[in-house]
Design an enzyme around this catalytic site. Structure first.
Site, PDB file in Angstrom:
ATOM      1  N   THR A  86       0.868  -1.187   0.000  1.00 20.39           N
ATOM      2  CA  THR A  86       0.000   0.000   0.000  1.00 20.39           C
ATOM      3  C   THR A  86       0.904   1.237   0.000  1.00 20.39           C
ATOM      4  O   THR A  86       0.933   1.989   0.975  1.00 20.39           O
ATOM      5  CB  THR A  86      -0.894  -0.003   1.263  1.00 20.39           C
ATOM      6  OG1 THR A  86      -0.066  -0.256   2.417  1.00 20.39           O
ATOM      7  CG2 THR A  86      -1.958  -1.055   1.196  1.00 20.39           C
TER       8      THR A  86
ATOM      9  N   GLU B 297      -0.636  -5.729  11.177  1.00 18.72           N
ATOM     10  CA  GLU B 297       0.564  -6.444  11.612  1.00 18.72           C
ATOM     11  C   GLU B 297       1.544  -5.467  12.250  1.00 18.72           C
ATOM     12  O   GLU B 297       1.787  -4.408  11.714  1.00 18.72           O
ATOM     13  CB  GLU B 297       1.206  -7.129  10.383  1.00 18.72           C
ATOM     14  CG  GLU B 297       2.388  -7.991  10.724  1.00 18.72           C
ATOM     15  CD  GLU B 297       2.095  -8.905  11.917  1.00 18.72           C
ATOM     16  OE1 GLU B 297       1.189  -9.736  11.831  1.00 18.72           O
ATOM     17  OE2 GLU B 297       2.776  -8.766  12.958  1.00 18.72           O
TER      18      GLU B 297
ATOM     19  N   LYS C 259      -3.241   1.038  13.827  1.00 20.41           N
ATOM     20  CA  LYS C 259      -1.991   0.685  13.126  1.00 20.41           C
ATOM     21  C   LYS C 259      -1.246   1.948  12.692  1.00 20.41           C
ATOM     22  O   LYS C 259      -0.044   2.094  12.925  1.00 20.41           O
ATOM     23  CB  LYS C 259      -2.315  -0.207  11.921  1.00 20.41           C
ATOM     24  CG  LYS C 259      -1.133  -0.524  11.040  1.00 20.41           C
ATOM     25  CD  LYS C 259      -0.037  -1.291  11.760  1.00 20.41           C
ATOM     26  CE  LYS C 259       1.255  -1.230  11.000  1.00 20.41           C
ATOM     27  NZ  LYS C 259       2.355  -1.912  11.649  1.00 20.41           N
TER      28      LYS C 259
ATOM     29  N   CYS D  32       7.492   1.732   5.887  1.00 20.13           N
ATOM     30  CA  CYS D  32       6.193   2.095   6.475  1.00 20.13           C
ATOM     31  C   CYS D  32       6.116   3.406   7.247  1.00 20.13           C
ATOM     32  O   CYS D  32       5.108   4.096   7.143  1.00 20.13           O
ATOM     33  CB  CYS D  32       5.696   0.960   7.343  1.00 20.13           C
ATOM     34  SG  CYS D  32       5.281  -0.464   6.328  1.00 20.13           S
TER      35      CYS D  32
END
Ligand SMILES: NC(=O)C1=CN([C@@H]2O[C@H](COP(=O)(O)OP(=O)(O)OC[C@H]3O[C@@H](n4cnc5c(N)ncnc54)[C@H](O)[C@@H]3O)[C@@H](O)[C@H]2O)C=CC1
Ligand SMILES: O=C(O)[C@H]1O[C@H](OP(=O)(O)OP(=O)(O)OC[C@H]2O[C@@H](n3ccc(=O)[nH]c3=O)[C@H](O)[C@@H]2O)[C@H](O)[C@@H](O)[C@@H]1O
Length: 459
Positions: free
Chosen positions: A93, A162, A217, A273
């Site tokens: 993503t 996650e 997240k 990320c």
């Protein structure tokens, strides 16, 4: 629902290790990981486990133990969707590189493709699990796609973000601080909870609504990255005041309200990320017109960019304001130790800045190939590809990277860097021999005793 067959779409840094651990801990569940990338699947199926596409301590052993028994890697996506009761979406993503939200929003095209694929293929009821990191309220879009197929198949959507970190993925998966499951259907939530329940205590399995789970997240990554930017901001002040950032970090970290983790000052955080997820958070806040919220989190990124830039600037100014034609040896290219992942690594940006000043860079990283380094640099599009390959190359040994170099820049905290023969390195470098320790891993007084001009972050 008792789940006997799972499939995971996306055989990447998350899908691979996560499903390998689920398969190991649930020998009665068949786990199939599918991907559109044939080369990646072939590498996962390679009989030589040292050739797996992802380097992660402990992963190869688990793959060897489970592969072909209850863990399978395949490109037959439709077949895997059709036969599974539970489908994890674990595709990338990335930050959008085009159109509305370019450079900020998450690109959800791969996730949407998965949802459409599931909608097209599914003939029986499915639990669809968001494993990818997604903007809050994505489950609504996925549900809308799945519920408009015209069939009477029932889809339950769960969010199960996650939290593993690369380099420690297997340990993180085996001993998670918590597992988060967001959903509406209690039955679906408990089906997933029972899979984790094979090795995680029920008390550590947190059940929330879907939106809290999705937002948690992004928030977790923003808080973690914020700690690094906070200590990096203090590192600059330390350098001006003779305070030592390691001492400051220890002093504040012993306050149990602050805690000691994620206070290591560095050349700047990297990884696939932190930046992407914070940019996404900023974008979401702006889209709700929450300017103050957006500006607050954006500062974490601004500070991180500043930290990378000032490391490169400090190197240039210390080398008498020019690195043109000078060899600079880089130790490390990965964004952290114990991984072959280089996405958003600080090394890429520092190299790019030094190449603008016509430096020659030789890089040694124990797990990253020259090809990967070149493609990381080329991706920035700063200069012609042949110029990048002329000015920068990888070496087979650290000593080759540092021979005749004017300076060493330590970009990754690989443990082996501490064990090198630094006396030999000093002898073989140009004098004065400078070390710029972007990870604070070497001992300043030992290096100065050898003869190096040593500088690090925040000291
Ligand atoms: N890398 C990390 O440490 C962590 C990543 N995440 C999140 O997990 C998600 C995946 O990240 P990574 O595993 O790092 O990405 P990755 O890029 O390593 O793997 C994604 C895989 O999905 C495949 N893919 C894309 N579209 C597909 C489609 N339509 N059908 C089948 N396969 C498709 C790609 O070929 C690729 O192999 C992202 O949302 C990321 O933010 C979350 C926690 C940790
Ligand atoms: O969503 C994700 O992708 C993951 O992002 C991070 O994991 P990761 O990026 O793999 O690795 P980290 O250990 O968090 O390191 C990120 C960067 O911060 C740097 N860092 C980390 C800690 C620190 O104290 N100082 C510091 O500079 C690292 O060197 C690295 O460049 C989070 O730690 C994971 O919980 C999360 O699941």
């Amino acid at each position: 629902m008792k789940v006997t067959k799972i499939c995971c779409i996306g055989a990447g840094y998350v899908g691979g290790p996560t499903m390998a651990v689920i398969a190991k801990k649930n020998p009665n569940i068949k786990v199939t990981i599918v991907d559109i990338n044939q080369a990646r699947i072939d590498a996962w199926n390679d009989s030589d486990v040292s050739k797996l596409p992802i380097y992660e301590p402990g992963l190869a052993d688990i793959v060897e133990e489970t592969r072909g028994k209850n863990l399978f890697f395949s490109t037959e996506i439709d077949k895997a969707i059709d036969e599974s009761e539970m489908i994890f979406i674990s595709v990338n993503t990335p930050t959008k590189t085009y159109g509305k939200g370019k450079g900020m929003a998450a690109d959800l095209k791969y996730v949407e493709l998965c949802a459409r694929n599931i909608a097209e293929v599914a003939k029986t009821d499915k639990i669809v699990v968001e494993k990818s990191t997604l903007p809050v309220r994505t489950a609504q879009a996925i549900k809308s796609i799945l519920d408009n197929t015209g069939s009477d198949v029932n889809f339950e959507i769960l969010s199960n973000p996650e939290f593993l970190a690369e380099g420690t993925a297997i340990q993180d998966l085996l001993n998670p601080d918590r597992v988060l499951i967001g959903g509406e259907s209690e039955d679906a939530i408990e089906s997933l909870a029972s899979i984790y329940g094979s090795w995680v205590s029920q008390a550590q399995i947190l059940r929330t609504n879907v939106w809290s789970s999705e937002l948690s997240k992004l928030t977790a990554n923003a808080f973690l990255a914020q700690r690094i930017s906070s200590i990096n901001a203090i590192s600059e002040l330390c350098e001006k005041t003779e305070a030592n950032v390691n001492e400051v970090a220890k002093a504040i970290g012993m306050d149990s309200r602050i805690g000691s983790k994620f206070l290591k000052s560095s050349v700047g955080f990297g990884g696939s990320c932190f930046q992407k997820d914070i940019l996404n958070l900023v974008y979401i806040a702006r889209s709700y017109n929450l300017q103050a919220v957006a500006d607050y989190w954006e500062q974490v990124i601004i500070l991180n960019d500043h930290q990378k830039r000032r490391f490169a600037d400090n190197l240039i100014s210390t080398l008498y304001n020019t690195v043109s034609g000078k060899k600079i040896g880089f130790l490390g290219w990965a964004f952290k130790k114990d991984t072959n992942d280089t996405r958003e690594s600080a090394a890429i940006y520092v190299a790019d800045h030094l190449l603008n000043e016509q430096a020659n860079i030789a890089v040694y990283d124990p797990k990253v190939s020259n090809e990967k380094m070149q493609s990381d640099l080329n991706y920035l599009n700063t200069r012609a590809e042949d110029e990048n390959s002329k000015l920068m190359h990888a070496t087979e040994s650290p000593y080759d990277a540092l021979k005749d170099a004017h300076a060493v820049a330590i970009m990754t905290e690989w443990d082996e860097f501490k064990t090198y023969d630094w006396k030999r390195i000093y002898t073989e470098m140009k004098k004065p021999a400078f070390i710029f320790d972007g990870r604070n891993i070497l001992n300043k007084s030992e290096m100065e005793k050898i003869g190096f001009e040593y500088s690090s972050i925040g000291q």
